[in-house]
Design a protein around this motif. Sequence first.
Motif, PDB file in Angstrom:
ATOM      1  N   HIS A 129      47.180 -12.587  21.515  1.00  0.00           N
ATOM      2  CA  HIS A 129      46.201 -12.075  20.886  1.00  0.00           C
ATOM      3  C   HIS A 129      45.239 -12.230  20.034  1.00  0.00           C
ATOM      4  O   HIS A 129      44.229 -11.451  19.429  1.00  0.00           O
ATOM      5  N   PHE A 130      45.533 -12.341  19.019  1.00  0.00           N
ATOM      6  CA  PHE A 130      45.086 -13.299  17.935  1.00  0.00           C
ATOM      7  C   PHE A 130      43.643 -14.154  17.773  1.00  0.00           C
ATOM      8  O   PHE A 130      43.432 -14.164  17.525  1.00  0.00           O
ATOM      9  N   HIS A 131      44.275 -15.120  18.967  1.00  0.00           N
ATOM     10  CA  HIS A 131      43.631 -16.227  19.281  1.00  0.00           C
ATOM     11  C   HIS A 131      42.050 -15.286  20.201  1.00  0.00           C
ATOM     12  O   HIS A 131      40.962 -15.370  20.028  1.00  0.00           O
ATOM     13  N   ASN A 132      42.917 -13.658  20.780  1.00  0.00           N
ATOM     14  CA  ASN A 132      42.008 -13.458  21.357  1.00  0.00           C
ATOM     15  C   ASN A 132      40.650 -13.025  20.820  1.00  0.00           C
ATOM     16  O   ASN A 132      39.616 -12.334  21.634  1.00  0.00           O
ATOM     17  N   VAL A 133      40.935 -12.126  20.082  1.00  0.00           N
ATOM     18  CA  VAL A 133      39.957 -11.368  19.279  1.00  0.00           C
ATOM     19  C   VAL A 133      39.232 -12.162  17.709  1.00  0.00           C
ATOM     20  O   VAL A 133      38.098 -11.667  17.676  1.00  0.00           O
ATOM     21  N   GLN A 134      39.707 -13.615  18.243  1.00  0.00           N
ATOM     22  CA  GLN A 134      38.398 -14.244  17.296  1.00  0.00           C
ATOM     23  C   GLN A 134      36.831 -15.078  18.341  1.00  0.00           C
ATOM     24  O   GLN A 134      37.295 -14.857  19.742  1.00  0.00           O
ATOM     25  N   HIS A 135      36.043 -14.874  17.669  1.00  0.00           N
ATOM     26  CA  HIS A 135      34.559 -15.316  17.962  1.00  0.00           C
ATOM     27  C   HIS A 135      34.101 -14.875  19.154  1.00  0.00           C
ATOM     28  O   HIS A 135      33.915 -14.911  20.044  1.00  0.00           O
ATOM     29  N   ARG A 136      34.036 -13.377  19.298  1.00  0.00           N
ATOM     30  CA  ARG A 136      33.997 -12.167  19.852  1.00  0.00           C
ATOM     31  C   ARG A 136      32.352 -11.282  19.177  1.00  0.00           C
ATOM     32  O   ARG A 136      32.886 -11.081  17.700  1.00  0.00           O
ATOM     33  N   GLN A 137      31.781 -11.097  20.057  1.00  0.00           N
ATOM     34  CA  GLN A 137      30.153 -10.302  19.662  1.00  0.00           C
ATOM     35  C   GLN A 137      31.418  -9.142  19.451  1.00  0.00           C
ATOM     36  O   GLN A 137      32.048  -8.396  19.974  1.00  0.00           O
ATOM     37  N   HIS A 138      30.393  -8.501  18.200  1.00  0.00           N
ATOM     38  CA  HIS A 138      30.175  -6.817  17.734  1.00  0.00           C
ATOM     39  C   HIS A 138      32.450  -7.170  17.587  1.00  0.00           C
ATOM     40  O   HIS A 138      32.854  -5.510  17.793  1.00  0.00           O
ATOM     41  N   LEU A 139      32.973  -8.096  17.712  1.00  0.00           N
ATOM     42  CA  LEU A 139      34.103  -7.417  16.876  1.00  0.00           C
ATOM     43  C   LEU A 139      34.797  -8.430  14.917  1.00  0.00           C
ATOM     44  O   LEU A 139      34.524 -10.140  15.763  1.00  0.00           O
ATOM     45  N   ASP A 140      35.555  -7.943  14.587  1.00  0.00           N
ATOM     46  CA  ASP A 140      35.331  -8.552  13.609  1.00  0.00           C
ATOM     47  C   ASP A 140      36.786  -8.585  13.336  1.00  0.00           C
ATOM     48  O   ASP A 140      37.973  -7.787  13.281  1.00  0.00           O
ATOM     49  N   PRO A 141      38.361 -10.307  13.644  1.00  0.00           N
ATOM     50  CA  PRO A 141      38.780  -9.980  13.849  1.00  0.00           C
ATOM     51  C   PRO A 141      40.080  -9.627  12.513  1.00  0.00           C
ATOM     52  O   PRO A 141      41.176  -9.778  12.550  1.00  0.00           O
TER      53      PRO A 141
ATOM     54  N   GLU B 129      30.096 -21.160  13.890  1.00  0.00           N
ATOM     55  CA  GLU B 129      30.068 -21.908  13.375  1.00  0.00           C
ATOM     56  C   GLU B 129      31.361 -22.240  13.076  1.00  0.00           C
ATOM     57  O   GLU B 129      32.507 -21.462  12.850  1.00  0.00           O
ATOM     58  N   ILE B 130      31.370 -23.359  13.717  1.00  0.00           N
ATOM     59  CA  ILE B 130      33.228 -24.208  13.543  1.00  0.00           C
ATOM     60  C   ILE B 130      32.710 -25.135  13.114  1.00  0.00           C
ATOM     61  O   ILE B 130      31.920 -26.289  12.802  1.00  0.00           O
ATOM     62  N   LYS B 131      34.884 -26.325  13.018  1.00  0.00           N
ATOM     63  CA  LYS B 131      34.231 -27.590  12.179  1.00  0.00           C
ATOM     64  C   LYS B 131      34.752 -28.309  13.579  1.00  0.00           C
ATOM     65  O   LYS B 131      35.912 -28.101  13.521  1.00  0.00           O
ATOM     66  N   ALA B 132      34.890 -28.739  14.407  1.00  0.00           N
ATOM     67  CA  ALA B 132      34.857 -29.861  15.211  1.00  0.00           C
ATOM     68  C   ALA B 132      35.295 -30.729  15.433  1.00  0.00           C
ATOM     69  O   ALA B 132      35.902 -31.180  15.490  1.00  0.00           O
ATOM     70  N   ILE B 133      33.689 -31.666  15.200  1.00  0.00           N
ATOM     71  CA  ILE B 133      33.686 -32.906  15.629  1.00  0.00           C
ATOM     72  C   ILE B 133      32.968 -34.389  14.274  1.00  0.00           C
ATOM     73  O   ILE B 133      31.717 -33.171  13.940  1.00  0.00           O
TER      74      ILE B 133
ATOM     75  N   LYS C  62      38.528 -28.373  23.878  1.00  0.00           N
ATOM     76  CA  LYS C  62      38.976 -27.639  24.326  1.00  0.00           C
ATOM     77  C   LYS C  62      40.206 -26.965  23.522  1.00  0.00           C
ATOM     78  O   LYS C  62      40.463 -25.820  23.661  1.00  0.00           O
ATOM     79  N   ASP C  63      40.919 -27.769  22.978  1.00  0.00           N
ATOM     80  CA  ASP C  63      41.836 -27.261  21.704  1.00  0.00           C
ATOM     81  C   ASP C  63      41.891 -26.326  20.576  1.00  0.00           C
ATOM     82  O   ASP C  63      42.252 -26.135  20.501  1.00  0.00           O
ATOM     83  N   LEU C  64      39.905 -26.998  20.140  1.00  0.00           N
ATOM     84  CA  LEU C  64      39.365 -26.083  19.070  1.00  0.00           C
ATOM     85  C   LEU C  64      39.376 -24.020  19.153  1.00  0.00           C
ATOM     86  O   LEU C  64      40.042 -24.235  19.305  1.00  0.00           O
ATOM     87  N   LEU C  65      38.784 -24.373  20.390  1.00  0.00           N
ATOM     88  CA  LEU C  65      38.264 -22.709  20.937  1.00  0.00           C
ATOM     89  C   LEU C  65      39.046 -21.833  21.308  1.00  0.00           C
ATOM     90  O   LEU C  65      40.384 -22.083  21.507  1.00  0.00           O
ATOM     91  N   PRO C  66      38.687 -20.757  20.877  1.00  0.00           N
ATOM     92  CA  PRO C  66      40.006 -19.726  21.199  1.00  0.00           C
ATOM     93  C   PRO C  66      39.679 -18.739  22.084  1.00  0.00           C
ATOM     94  O   PRO C  66      40.876 -17.918  22.373  1.00  0.00           O
ATOM     95  N   TYR C  67      38.473 -19.076  22.879  1.00  0.00           N
ATOM     96  CA  TYR C  67      38.703 -18.731  24.177  1.00  0.00           C
ATOM     97  C   TYR C  67      38.748 -19.465  24.934  1.00  0.00           C
ATOM     98  O   TYR C  67      38.966 -21.125  24.921  1.00  0.00           O
ATOM     99  N   THR C  68      38.996 -19.744  26.859  1.00  0.00           N
ATOM    100  CA  THR C  68      38.932 -21.106  27.744  1.00  0.00           C
ATOM    101  C   THR C  68      37.983 -21.485  27.151  1.00  0.00           C
ATOM    102  O   THR C  68      36.599 -20.698  27.923  1.00  0.00           O
ATOM    103  N   PHE C  69      37.803 -22.497  27.915  1.00  0.00           N
ATOM    104  CA  PHE C  69      36.530 -23.661  27.913  1.00  0.00           C
ATOM    105  C   PHE C  69      37.290 -25.083  28.763  1.00  0.00           C
ATOM    106  O   PHE C  69      38.190 -25.119  28.913  1.00  0.00           O
ATOM    107  N   ARG C  70      36.429 -24.549  30.292  1.00  0.00           N
ATOM    108  CA  ARG C  70      36.490 -25.141  31.228  1.00  0.00           C
ATOM    109  C   ARG C  70      35.314 -26.514  31.601  1.00  0.00           C
ATOM    110  O   ARG C  70      34.809 -25.586  31.871  1.00  0.00           O
TER     111      ARG C  70
ATOM    112  N   GLN D  85      27.605 -27.046  12.985  1.00  0.00           N
ATOM    113  CA  GLN D  85      27.880 -27.333  14.272  1.00  0.00           C
ATOM    114  C   GLN D  85      28.430 -25.543  15.028  1.00  0.00           C
ATOM    115  O   GLN D  85      29.562 -24.654  13.767  1.00  0.00           O
ATOM    116  N   THR D  86      28.006 -25.848  16.285  1.00  0.00           N
ATOM    117  CA  THR D  86      28.734 -24.493  17.331  1.00  0.00           C
ATOM    118  C   THR D  86      28.850 -24.720  18.609  1.00  0.00           C
ATOM    119  O   THR D  86      28.263 -26.127  19.388  1.00  0.00           O
ATOM    120  N   THR D  87      29.705 -24.495  19.086  1.00  0.00           N
ATOM    121  CA  THR D  87      29.615 -24.774  20.264  1.00  0.00           C
ATOM    122  C   THR D  87      28.836 -24.511  21.529  1.00  0.00           C
ATOM    123  O   THR D  87      28.358 -25.458  22.127  1.00  0.00           O
TER     124      THR D  87
END
Length: 259
Positions: A75-87, A156-160, A175-183, A213-215
């Motif tokens: 659930h912690f990951h599921n509420v990250q990086h969501r619009q209109h929702l502050d974790p 904004e993310i710190k990725a590469i 894929k490893d970094l993002l809190p949502y599914t990236f396929r 950086q962003t996705t």
Amino acid sequence: MPEGYGEFEVDIAALMRSSLPAYFDGLNAVPLLTEYIAEIPFQAQGAYLLLLNGTIVYVGKTDAQAGFRYRLTRHFHNVQHRQHLDPADVSFKAVRVFVFNMFDLETMLIEEYTRVASLRPIWNTSGFGSNDPGHRRENQDPALFDVRHPVDIDREIKAIDPGTHEILAVLLRLKDLLPYTFRYEADGPGRQAWRQGHADMRGHDMTVPTGPQTTRSILQAALNAMGPEWQATVLPNRVILYKEDTTYPAQVEAFRANP
């Protein structure tokens, strides 16, 4: 009934209904953060509440396969990086219950909190916490939670590190970094094909620009390197990268290599 003999039965469901919500009320909610989740005993099972700005929005329970740490971390990951929702507005309470397998603890708590508040916890009817629908099922209707709070690819993310990298290495890191599914599309067989990616990714380089950086910015750089046949599609709860030209019913947006 024989003299000197009696039968006594404890109505566990009624006892839980009358006592457990009051016990929850006596607990202080803590932020839905991994450091708080890690303090819960590893094998503990029971029931938990998620609160948004102090209001109960989700009631859940654990089982033998998935304890508090697994479910709350998910659930912690599921509420990250969501619009209109502050974790930071999301908190939780968790109660270990030692005997509850003989009745539906989750349903009982949902019914009780619905009765008290005259409103069902909103995330329990929204598809919150649903599993990823899997490869090539992007035409399914999205969950209401995801429609209300779609993923935010402009966070904004710190990725590469800036510079030249193999495309596949960048996508694996993302894929490893993002809190949502990236396929992304892979050309090998089996469930682990994503590790090998696609021929257009393996051994081919892309340039990660300097600056924030962003996705979106990373995917745009990857698309520019892979060519116009590739498309990144943002759906309410995930991002996909396929060699295709497709419009999905529920897509938020899609973009390709810069001309």
